[in-house]
Design a protein around this motif. Structure first.
Motif, PDB file in Angstrom:
ATOM      1  N   LYS A   1       0.852  -1.190   0.000  1.00 12.98           N
ATOM      2  CA  LYS A   1       0.000   0.000   0.000  1.00 12.98           C
ATOM      3  C   LYS A   1       0.889   1.241   0.000  1.00 12.98           C
TER       4      LYS A   1
ATOM      5  N   SER B   1      -2.830   3.638  -2.583  1.00 14.71           N
ATOM      6  CA  SER B   1      -2.791   2.982  -3.881  1.00 14.71           C
ATOM      7  C   SER B   1      -1.703   1.914  -3.820  1.00 14.71           C
ATOM      8  N   ASN B   2      -1.264   1.450  -4.991  1.00 10.67           N
ATOM      9  CA  ASN B   2      -0.194   0.452  -5.049  1.00 10.67           C
ATOM     10  C   ASN B   2       0.953   0.982  -5.895  1.00 10.67           C
TER      11      ASN B   2
ATOM     12  N   THR C   1      -8.766  -4.078  -6.196  1.00 13.63           N
ATOM     13  CA  THR C   1      -8.374  -2.679  -6.286  1.00 13.63           C
ATOM     14  C   THR C   1      -8.671  -2.003  -4.959  1.00 13.63           C
TER      15      THR C   1
ATOM     16  N   HIS D   1     -12.069   3.358  -4.761  1.00 19.53           N
ATOM     17  CA  HIS D   1     -11.724   4.544  -5.535  1.00 19.53           C
ATOM     18  C   HIS D   1     -12.867   4.933  -6.467  1.00 19.53           C
TER      19      HIS D   1
END
Length: 265
Positions: A101, A105-106, A177, A180
């Motif tokens: 993380k 996000s990634n 995901t 978002h």
């Protein structure tokens, strides 16, 4: 746009601007499934889904003539690695690490597609484990690698390729995901060439109830800590998410501003 659709959209925006209602809610969390191609028009879509900002699902009949569904998939519904390597092996693709993380996000890196496929095969062989983590090929803008004309000549669907292509490498539910909404709060279309996905959708405006006391959205809307009122003080005021399971060949329409979390099944 025909006159009836124009009149409907004009009336909708007039009524919407005079309305004091809050976020839209689908009755019972129901999402319409559009079955037949021949009986559904753009005017139908514009009037019933685009203007009122409702999600819907298009059946696999809408994609059955796509070259990608014929050429990218083996007879048993798996990705055709040999074909994909032949066509795209040298392409540089964006790959996200789902096990890390970073700013909600990634982290991403660029890899040659052939290296990603090598990783993918090893990951499956090792029981969906790797020291590299779970790498997800995400937001690959295929039209930057191959022109639209070439895509048409090779039997691919040009409009689908412009959206970017995503591949997943695992069947575990933890491969998802983050929660978002899409960039610029745009409308989005997601077509499954193969495989299945589960979607959790929140109507536009509902995300306000899911923010923590600092105004940040959660990374995972199913996490137990959302029940902690000292951290997420308005969570109990939120609606339950609308849940969709998307099968191979189906297309999901996600309206503007709808936040969502997606699992690769």
């Amino acid at each position: 746009m025909d006159r009836a659709t124009f009149a409907c959209s004009t009336a909708f925006f007039r009524d919407h601007s005079n309305s004091s209602q809050g976020a839209f809610c689908l009755p019972g969390g129901h999402v319409d499934f559009i079955e037949k191609v021949e009986s559904f028009t753009y005017s139908d879509f514009f009037r019933d889904y685009l203007i009122p900002n409702h999600p819907c699902i298009f059946s696999a009949k809408f994609t059955e003539d796509w070259g990608s569904r014929r050429n990218w998939v083996t007879w048993d519904g798996k990705p055709d690695f040999d074909h994909l390597l032949q066509k795209f092996g040298e392409a540089l693709v964006p790959v996200a690490n789902c096990d890390v993380k970073e700013y909600n996000s990634n982290p991403k890196e660029q890899l040659p597609f052939k290296e990603y496929v090598k990783y993918w095969k090893e990951y499956i062989k090792n029981g969906y484990r790797s020291s590299k983590g779970c790498l997800y090929l995400k937001d690959w803008h295929l039209s930057r690698w191959i022109s639209c004309l070439d895509l048409i000549l090779r039997g691919f669907n040009c409009s689908a390729s412009l959206l970017g292509v995503g591949f997943t490498s695992t069947s575990s539910l933890r491969r998802r995901t983050p929660f978002h909404a899409d960039v610029f709060r745009s409308y989005s279309w997601s077509a499954n060439i193969c495989g299945r996905k589960k979607w959790l959708l929140y109507p536009a405006g509902q995300e306000e109830y899911l923010k923590d006391r600092h105004g940040n959205l959660p990374f995972d809307v199913t996490a137990p800590n959302l029940q902690d009122k000292s951290v997420y003080p308005r969570y109990n005021q939120s609606q339950p998410p609308v849940e969709i399971v998307q099968e191979a060949g189906e297309i999901v329409f996600i309206p503007s501003g709808w936040h969502h979390q997606v699992y690769n099944l």
